[in-house]
Write an enzyme that holds these catalytic residues in place. Structure first.
Site, PDB file in Angstrom:
ATOM      1  N   ASP A   1      -9.270  -6.639  -3.692  1.00 38.17           N
ATOM      2  CA  ASP A   1      -8.764  -5.382  -3.134  1.00 38.17           C
ATOM      3  C   ASP A   1      -9.591  -4.218  -3.657  1.00 38.17           C
ATOM      4  OD1 ASP A   1      -7.356  -3.167  -2.255  1.00 38.17           O
ATOM      5  OD2 ASP A   1      -5.392  -4.004  -2.713  1.00 38.17           O
TER       6      ASP A   1
ATOM      7  N   SER B   1       0.829  -1.202   0.000  1.00 44.64           N
ATOM      8  CA  SER B   1       0.000   0.000   0.000  1.00 44.64           C
ATOM      9  C   SER B   1       0.870   1.261   0.000  1.00 44.64           C
ATOM     10  CB  SER B   1      -0.967  -0.046   1.187  1.00 44.64           C
ATOM     11  OG  SER B   1      -1.982   0.914   1.066  1.00 44.64           O
TER      12      SER B   1
ATOM     13  N   HIS C   1      -7.102  -6.137   0.561  1.00 47.74           N
ATOM     14  CA  HIS C   1      -5.990  -5.200   0.690  1.00 47.74           C
ATOM     15  C   HIS C   1      -5.146  -5.681   1.861  1.00 47.74           C
ATOM     16  CE1 HIS C   1      -3.953  -1.461  -0.146  1.00 47.74           C
ATOM     17  NE2 HIS C   1      -4.014  -1.106   1.137  1.00 47.74           N
TER      18      HIS C   1
END
Length: 340
Positions: A118, A32, A150
């Site tokens: 995600d 991320s 995610h």
């Protein structure tokens, strides 16, 4: 060329000399915001950093200094990423010596992962990352097929793989760290992962961290075979994602993501830099990939955060250099670290 790093380790107030052999084979990865940061460091220092693992992250300078672009184009929407503008920025910054020559990206190893479940970082963003690196003739391997949310995918640690919630480490029957490191270090990572050894996990100081919205300490995992003058271990830098600081999830990202197990059997040293939370600028403990360290809290306008002059980039690069040159002290004991 092999660099020999001599590091002083303190354990329960007893000083012990630890010598670590570190080569110039250095790569990065992250999840991320950590993935965006990994790409940022890779491009800014491409003469030093040989490759990047990108888990749910986009191309270099994706947000272009705008938090609104970061949250939409580079995350939830995933379309409209300005690759032409990004390449123009890279050319400009390289011509001014603000980042390394992008020709270094030619042939560099890149691993890109995005889970089909995600909804935080749209898989289209990761596909733009593939396109970005392909434009520079990097050696790209990718996985867009796993039903993961995610999350950082592991074999058996964390929560349900399809979930997107803390600690953002997923039990996916898939070793993301191993798959990334196999591609990034094909001549080094040839053995199956071993077992995590807590005695090989150290804390180090992140010099200049407070002004960069980073924690006072980072973590360094040094397998026993790397604690030798004859060692020739590669260095891999791992960036956590948002809401994965030690104040959020303790040391889970450092101990449960699978990197240390790969390091144990494949002669790798793993560095875990740490971002920190700041209420106005960085409430979620993210890495700076839109400009909050150089601009205002809501309208970052700096052109430095993604270059070698970026505050976080500078701290990370200095930490890497200090490890390689023996200018850091390692601590196993928290009390001894706090005394420093």
């Amino acid at each position: 060329m092999k660099l020999l790093v001599s590091i002083l380790a303190l354990f329960l107030a007893v000083s012990t000399a630890v010598t670590v052999g570190v080569s110039d084979d250095i790569t990065v990865s992250g999840l991320s915001s950590g993935a965006f940061m990994a790409v940022q460091v890779h491009v800014a220092h491409s003469a030093t950093i040989k490759g990047a693992g990108v888990f749910a992250g986009g191309p270099y300078y994706c947000a272009q200094g705008q938090i609104a672009t970061a949250l939409t184009t580079c995350m939830s929407v995933g379309s409209g990423i300005n690759l032409a503008g990004i390449k123009s920025e890279i050319k400009s910054k390289a011509s001014k010596g603000k980042i390394d020559d992008p020709s270094n990206l030619d042939g560099s190893k890149v691993f890109v992962f995005s889970g089909t479940k995600d909804s935080t970082v749209n898989p289209k963003v990761n596909k733009a990352t593939v396109d970005f690196y392909n434009d520079y003739n990097a050696d790209v391997s990718s996985n867009f097929d796993l039903a993961a949310g995610h999350t950082m995918p592991t074999v058996s640690n964390g929560i349900t793989c399809t979930s997107t919630q803390s600690p953002y480490i997923g039990k996916c029957s898939y070793d993301g760290a191993f798959e990334a490191l196999k591609h990034l270090h094909p001549d080094k990572v040839t053995n199956e992962p071993g077992s995590y050894n807590s005695n090989n996990l150290f804390k180090i100081t992140q010099s200049g961290a407070s002004g960069a919205v980073m924690g006072s300490k980072a973590y360094l995992y040094v397998p026993e075979q790397c604690q030798s003058a004859d060692a020739d271990c590669s260095l891999h830098v791992v960036f956590h994602g948002c809401q994965q600081t030690t104040s959020d999830i303790g040391e889970k990202y450092v101990t449960l993501t699978g990197y240390n197990e790969v390091a144990e059997t494949n002669d790798l040293v793993i560095l875990y830099p740490q971002a920190s939370k700041q209420i106005l600028k960085n409430p979620n403990g993210c890495w700076d990939w839109w400009g909050y360290t150089d601009g205002s809290s809501f309208l970052p306008s700096s052109s430095k955060y993604h270059t070698q002059e970026g505050k976080q980039v500078k701290v990370v690069k200095k930490t890497i250099d200090d490890i390689r040159s023996g200018k850091v002290t390692l601590f196993r004991d928290e009390d001894e670290f706090l005394k420093e």
